[in-house]
Write an enzyme that holds these catalytic residues in place. Sequence first.
Site, PDB file in Angstrom:
ATOM      1  CE1 TYR A 166      90.002 110.635  22.064  1.00 37.82           C
ATOM      2  CE2 TYR A 166      90.367 111.554  24.255  1.00 37.82           C
ATOM      3  CZ  TYR A 166      90.393 111.685  22.877  1.00 37.82           C
ATOM      4  OH  TYR A 166      90.797 112.872  22.321  1.00 37.82           O
ATOM      5  CE  LYS A 170      93.510 111.002  21.128  1.00 36.86           C
ATOM      6  NZ  LYS A 170      93.969 111.152  19.729  1.00 36.86           N
TER       7      LYS A 170
HETATM    8  P1  NAI Z   1      86.885 116.280  15.023  1.00 35.14           P
HETATM    9  O1  NAI Z   1      85.824 115.291  15.357  1.00 35.14           O
HETATM   10  O2  NAI Z   1      86.474 117.695  14.770  1.00 35.14           O
HETATM   11  O3  NAI Z   1      87.717 115.789  13.765  1.00 35.14           O
HETATM   12  C1  NAI Z   1      88.200 114.477  13.679  1.00 35.14           C
HETATM   13  C2  NAI Z   1      88.236 114.097  12.216  1.00 35.14           C
HETATM   14  O4  NAI Z   1      88.754 112.756  12.123  1.00 35.14           O
HETATM   15  C3  NAI Z   1      86.837 114.071  11.568  1.00 35.14           C
HETATM   16  O5  NAI Z   1      86.823 114.886  10.417  1.00 35.14           O
HETATM   17  C4  NAI Z   1      86.611 112.595  11.229  1.00 35.14           C
HETATM   18  O6  NAI Z   1      85.869 112.390  10.039  1.00 35.14           O
HETATM   19  C5  NAI Z   1      88.031 112.093  11.093  1.00 35.14           C
HETATM   20  N1  NAI Z   1      88.107 110.638  11.282  1.00 35.14           N
HETATM   21  C6  NAI Z   1      87.470 109.895  12.225  1.00 35.14           C
HETATM   22  N2  NAI Z   1      87.763 108.595  12.073  1.00 35.14           N
HETATM   23  C7  NAI Z   1      88.596 108.504  11.004  1.00 35.14           C
HETATM   24  C8  NAI Z   1      89.260 107.430  10.370  1.00 35.14           C
HETATM   25  N3  NAI Z   1      89.108 106.158  10.796  1.00 35.14           N
HETATM   26  N4  NAI Z   1      90.058 107.680   9.309  1.00 35.14           N
HETATM   27  C9  NAI Z   1      90.234 108.952   8.867  1.00 35.14           C
HETATM   28  N5  NAI Z   1      89.607 110.023   9.425  1.00 35.14           N
HETATM   29  C10 NAI Z   1      88.817 109.802  10.497  1.00 35.14           C
HETATM   30  O7  NAI Z   1      87.950 116.222  16.219  1.00 35.14           O
HETATM   31  P2  NAI Z   1      89.065 117.276  16.704  1.00 35.14           P
HETATM   32  O8  NAI Z   1      88.582 117.915  17.941  1.00 35.14           O
HETATM   33  O9  NAI Z   1      89.519 118.113  15.572  1.00 35.14           O
HETATM   34  O10 NAI Z   1      90.241 116.269  17.166  1.00 35.14           O
HETATM   35  C11 NAI Z   1      91.392 115.998  16.396  1.00 35.14           C
HETATM   36  C12 NAI Z   1      92.315 115.121  17.208  1.00 35.14           C
HETATM   37  O11 NAI Z   1      92.671 115.771  18.427  1.00 35.14           O
HETATM   38  C13 NAI Z   1      91.697 113.785  17.625  1.00 35.14           C
HETATM   39  O12 NAI Z   1      92.694 112.776  17.578  1.00 35.14           O
HETATM   40  C14 NAI Z   1      91.270 114.030  19.047  1.00 35.14           C
HETATM   41  O13 NAI Z   1      91.172 112.835  19.780  1.00 35.14           O
HETATM   42  C15 NAI Z   1      92.384 114.926  19.530  1.00 35.14           C
HETATM   43  N6  NAI Z   1      92.046 115.732  20.686  1.00 35.14           N
HETATM   44  C16 NAI Z   1      91.129 116.724  20.592  1.00 35.14           C
HETATM   45  C17 NAI Z   1      90.826 117.482  21.708  1.00 35.14           C
HETATM   46  C18 NAI Z   1      89.914 118.645  21.643  1.00 35.14           C
HETATM   47  O14 NAI Z   1      89.847 119.403  22.650  1.00 35.14           O
HETATM   48  N7  NAI Z   1      89.176 118.860  20.554  1.00 35.14           N
HETATM   49  C19 NAI Z   1      91.412 117.175  23.031  1.00 35.14           C
HETATM   50  C20 NAI Z   1      92.403 116.138  22.996  1.00 35.14           C
HETATM   51  C21 NAI Z   1      92.679 115.432  21.862  1.00 35.14           C
END
Ligand code: NAI
Length: 303
Positions: A166, A170
Amino acid sequence: MADIRYDGRVAIVTGAGQGIGRMYALELAARGAKVVVNDLGAARDGAGQDQSAADKVVAEIKAAGGQAVANYDSVATMQGGANIVQTAVDAFGKVDILVNNAGILRDKSFLKMSEQEWDLVISVHLKGAFCVTQPAVKLMKAANYGRIIFTSSTSGIYGNFGQCNYGAAKMGLLGLMNCLKLEVANYNIKVNTVAPTAYSRMTSDIFPANMEEKLKPQFNAPMVLYLASEENSVSGMTFVMGAGWYGRTAVVSGNGVCLGDGHRDITPEEIHAQFNAISGLDQAKPHASGTDIFGYMAPLLGK
Ligand code: NAI
């Protein structure tokens, strides 16, 4: 200060079926953008798919009087990326804003990590950003307008135990941004990166439960909305945020030290002797492109 609006603008938000991406989609639509809500509906580890994730967010936007359309493709293939962009063109005629947000986790300590766990995470976060952004940039270049946001993480920028796959993906996104910003600079396309922090499905078993109220996903939306707006004039910057705190982070270079005379060999002992000055970051600064580094070498290059 005038309201920031997106009337007439078309936005794609990937992974917008829940968590942070959902908030971006809702807030962009509430301020007038027509939104493509992309979500594969995958589990946290990327397995499976479920169209209801994107459908629910589209229904929420429409119930609030906004305009949105769902797309269920994976960002991780070229065909998926093309379909996501085509969804915007078919429904709304163009793409002005792209928020690359979709993500998964396959955490494992480095020595236990399988090739599949490595490949899957790289394919969604890093290749996925390429797959969606390339067809979007084609349209933005022709329209001479675009706002692109990549989603990084402090796990890559600074490090985190158990997330080598990851973290690599990133941090790779910063490399993608650094090069792309130069290639699109003449077309009024601004490319920036955010590293959000939120209590979501991705982090609910990582952050303590009492952080849920403080680390609301919606606190990440204002920064992304600003970067996605006409008001934003910066490109190539990275912002870290969470809980209502917003700050810039950057890859910087220290002044370093010129050794030798540009001709004679330099020894490891000389590096040892000068190591504090070489590794020091006093007056360190970010750079606009890789060629800037020749500036530090200038006293030697001229000799
Ligand atoms: P989440 O798990 O709540 O939402 C991620 C969404 O991406 C899900 O709805 C999932 O179905 C969708 N997804 C996964 N693979 C996919 C694909 N191949 N094609 C289309 N959609 C896909 O995650 P969250 O927390 O909302 O994270 C959003 C972004 O922020 C991610 O890129 C994550 O890595 C990044 N991030 C989040 C952090 C946090 O504290 N929550 C910290 C640092 C980065």
